[in-house]
Motif scaffolding. Structure first.
Motif, PDB file in Angstrom:
ATOM      1  N   ASP A  22       0.826  -1.208   0.000  1.00  0.00           N
ATOM      2  CA  ASP A  22       0.000   0.000   0.000  1.00  0.00           C
ATOM      3  C   ASP A  22       0.860   1.258   0.000  1.00  0.00           C
ATOM      4  O   ASP A  22       0.492   2.273  -0.599  1.00  0.00           O
ATOM      5  CB  ASP A  22      -0.934   0.021   1.219  1.00  0.00           C
ATOM      6  N   ARG A  78       1.606   1.734  -3.505  1.00  0.00           N
ATOM      7  CA  ARG A  78       0.420   2.182  -4.238  1.00  0.00           C
ATOM      8  C   ARG A  78       0.240   3.682  -4.126  1.00  0.00           C
ATOM      9  O   ARG A  78      -0.066   4.359  -5.094  1.00  0.00           O
ATOM     10  CB  ARG A  78      -0.824   1.536  -3.629  1.00  0.00           C
ATOM     11  N   LEU A  79       0.409   4.169  -2.892  1.00  0.00           N
ATOM     12  CA  LEU A  79       0.148   5.583  -2.670  1.00  0.00           C
ATOM     13  C   LEU A  79       1.150   6.482  -3.382  1.00  0.00           C
ATOM     14  O   LEU A  79       0.882   7.657  -3.588  1.00  0.00           O
ATOM     15  CB  LEU A  79       0.137   5.881  -1.169  1.00  0.00           C
ATOM     16  N   ALA A  80       2.293   5.913  -3.752  1.00  0.00           N
ATOM     17  CA  ALA A  80       3.264   6.718  -4.492  1.00  0.00           C
ATOM     18  C   ALA A  80       2.735   7.082  -5.873  1.00  0.00           C
ATOM     19  O   ALA A  80       3.241   7.978  -6.525  1.00  0.00           O
ATOM     20  CB  ALA A  80       4.578   5.953  -4.620  1.00  0.00           C
ATOM     21  N   TYR A  94      -0.220   8.243  -6.314  1.00  0.00           N
ATOM     22  CA  TYR A  94      -1.401   9.052  -6.020  1.00  0.00           C
ATOM     23  C   TYR A  94      -1.585  10.219  -6.983  1.00  0.00           C
ATOM     24  O   TYR A  94      -2.699  10.543  -7.367  1.00  0.00           O
ATOM     25  CB  TYR A  94      -1.311   9.586  -4.587  1.00  0.00           C
TER      26      TYR A  94
END
Lengths: 255, 358
Positions: free
Chosen positions: A97, A100-102, A104
């Motif tokens: 996660d 993943r947020l990288a 965004y």
């Protein structure tokens, strides 16, 4: 055209002049270093470049675009990523996660598609998932995908942070003391690693580092600051023999 | 099929509940408590988004419930009832069962906008300051309500009863129970879907390390405002359901005490846990209701053994000694609540085989 061009950067906090008239230039595909004694203002430079501080004076141009005054997340979207001196991971989220947020800044769907799980949402999430896994694989972190970062050993946490920065596919990577807290053999690994990243992703790296071994073997060019002023810049060889630098590091009396 | 077992079970339970209520097998009071549980679930889940997932401290969430309740009640009257306030109804009353969602949506949007107005200035600050601003917002909303005489002021507003009657005239069903169950379902789905998407995980990122979030491309200000708006919108949903369930909106029902109830439910259940907060909302509502019986029993008991003077009687005000006391004990002995920030499926991994939540 240089990838990053900084001119006349000055930062005052109240009465304290943290940085004065700092100028700097970085070409595409270079590895350069920023060194100096503790409290010299190195992290201040990084904080300005990545958008956390608004400089009192001066100009930062990234990829032909003036970026001082932009928010950090906007600068990230332009292709700059950064790691921190003290690790800043999202500790209660899995490593995957975190990756993943990288992505965004490039989500590609809105709030409503997330709620209604539209086709667009599913496609975008699949894409993000693939890129996140790719980033983990490249950094040999696949085994830890479902772990929480806080449960990982320190060296791995550093690597996760680096992987996260790379997952945003930057053109310029700012590393704030990547070797802090690493022992000599870990630092050797890190040197190989950074060199590999540099060749593999064709990116530019600007690093702050205290371990001379790391700086001297990686950087093509070094800038030295002390009390917010640039005291020297040049190749590692020139810096090593520069009397001003030696004085700054060792103090006046010892010479 | 196995993976849908719990989902089917829950649906069946809801249908049986509605069936029982329809057949008149449920006592009116029991029905009231069950509906209240549903409304509290929505209220607590909405607060959980801000206080749990985002790690901010909103203390005046009942204010948004109030906005939802009031606009819902007004919309309901304007749409389906001939009244002195709005004149003739916009729709004939037999449309009420189909167009009632308009009332719900209208109330949610208004409450979300109220949330936006509070969020814009307050997210310039953090922590304690946000708590103070939200308390102020709660008080402002209530005093606005109190001072508009056209909608009843401190006496409260009624009239939405007509809408429920219109629905019952169409088909006799326990309408408010049905709408509340649908509301809980929507609330769980929205929060679940939001928080499992990368978009919504930005909220957790802001909570866990705001600097890193900002650096990795999360527009932290926007994410916070989004979460706050969703949260206040869902609180508005709880409000409009409450207004129609009680048939009567009174500013006093949405004061700081109501906000405190929300806080107790969130901290009892565990911050950032949907299942935990649902469990807490059920337990808490039952507890508050049971105090209605426990306090008189305690009163009689204490009198009979002579521990209380004859002239003094324990009354329902003591509920507000017991409930905050529970919060104190909770903070002292189990600050993470029932489940911490985990879901029930994390605590009992085997549950995963029986449930699908998407």
């Amino acid at each position: 055209m240089p990838l990053l061009k900084i001119s006349g950067l000055t930062q005052r906090f109240g009465g304290i002049q943290a940085l004065s008239d700092f100028s700097f230039q970085l070409e595409e595909h270079e590895i350069v270093g920023l060194i100096g004694p503790n409290g010299a203002g190195k992290t201040t430079v990084f904080n300005i470049v990545s958008g956390f501080y608004k400089p009192t004076e001066g100009k930062v141009v990234f990829n032909g675009r003036r970026i001082n005054g932009l928010k950090p997340h906007q600068i990230t979207a332009l292709g700059m990523a950064r790691t921190f001196q003290n690790i800043r991971l999202w500790n209660n989220m899995t490593v995957l996660d975190n990756m993943r947020l990288a992505r965004y800044a490039w989500l590609g769907y809105s709030f409503w598609s997330a709620i209604f799980r539209t086709q667009r949402y599913r496609r975008a999430e699949k894409n993000i998932e693939n890129q996140a896994r790719e980033a983990l694989e490249m950094m040999e972190l696949t085994d830890y995908a479902e772990e929480l970062p806080k449960n990982l050993p320190y060296g791995l946490q550093r690597r996760v942070e680096l992987a996260r920065a790379l997952a945003s596919k930057p053109r310029l990577l700012l590393l704030d003391e990547p070797a802090a807290g690493l022992n000599s053999s870990d630092a050797d690994d890190l040197i190989h690693f950074i060199r590999w990243i540099h060749d593999e992703f064709k990116l530019s790296i600007w690093m702050i580092e205290h371990q001379m071994k790391v700086v001297m073997s990686l950087c093509q060019h070094l800038t030295v600051i002390d009390f917010g002023c640039t005291i020297a810049s040049g190749t590692p060889e020139e810096i090593r023999n520069n009397p001003d630098v030696i004085k700054a590091y060792l103090g006046d009396d010892t010479l | 099929m196995q993976r849908y077992a719990i989902n089917i079970l829950l649906c069946a339970a809801a249908l049986i509940l509605v069936g029982l209520a329809h057949a008149g097998k449920l006592d009116g009071y029991v029905l009231h408590v069950i509906t209240l549980i549903g409304i509290n679930c929505i209220f607590a889940l909405s607060l959980n988004l801000v206080n749990g997932y985002m790690g901010e401290f909103s203390c005046g969430h009942a204010g948004f419930m109030c906005v939802g309740a009031l606009t819902g009640a007004l919309l309901s009257v304007a749409l389906f009832t001939d009244s002195t306030l709005f004149g003739t109804a916009i729709f004939a009353s037999h449309w009420a069962p189909f167009l009632f969602p308009l009332v719900l949506i209208g109330a949610m949007i208004t409450a979300a906008l109220a949330g936006l107005i509070v969020a814009l200035p307050s997210f310039k600050t953090r922590d304690d300051y946000l708590a103070i601003i939200t308390i102020a917002a709660n008080l402002i909303i209530i005093s606005i309500f109190n001072n508009i005489d056209a909608i009843g002021g401190p006496r409260g507003f009624l009239g939405q009863q007509q809408t429920i009657n219109a629905m019952s005239n169409f088909i006799k069903l326990p309408w408010m129970l049905i709408w509340t169950l649908i509301g809980v379902f929507i609330c769980v789905i929205v929060i679940r879907r939001l928080m499992t998407s990368t978009y919504g995980k930005g909220v957790s990122a802001v909570c866990q390390n705001e600097v890193a979030a900002e650096m990795m491309g999360v527009n932290t200000n926007r994410v916070k405002i989004m979460a706050f708006m969703v949260s206040s919108g869902l609180a508005g949903l709880a409000g409009v359901l409450y207004a129609h369930h009680i048939d009567y909106v009174n500013p006093k029902s949405f004061d700081l005490l109501k906000s405190t109830e929300g806080l107790v439910m969130v901290y009892l259940g565990g911050m950032g846990s949907i299942t935990g907060v649902l469990m807490a909302a059920v337990a808490f509502t039952l507890l508050v209701e049971s105090l209605r019986f426990i306090i008189p029993m305690l009163n009689n008991g204490l009198h009979s053994i002579g521990l209380l003077p004859e002239s003094y009687h324990l009354d329902q005000k003591w509920a507000w000694v017991f409930i905050p006391l529970m919060l104190i004990l909770l903070m002292r002995f189990r600050p993470e609540g029932f489940l911490g920030n985990r879901e029930l499926t994390h605590v009992f991994p085997r549950l995963k085989r029986w449930i699908t939540l998407k």
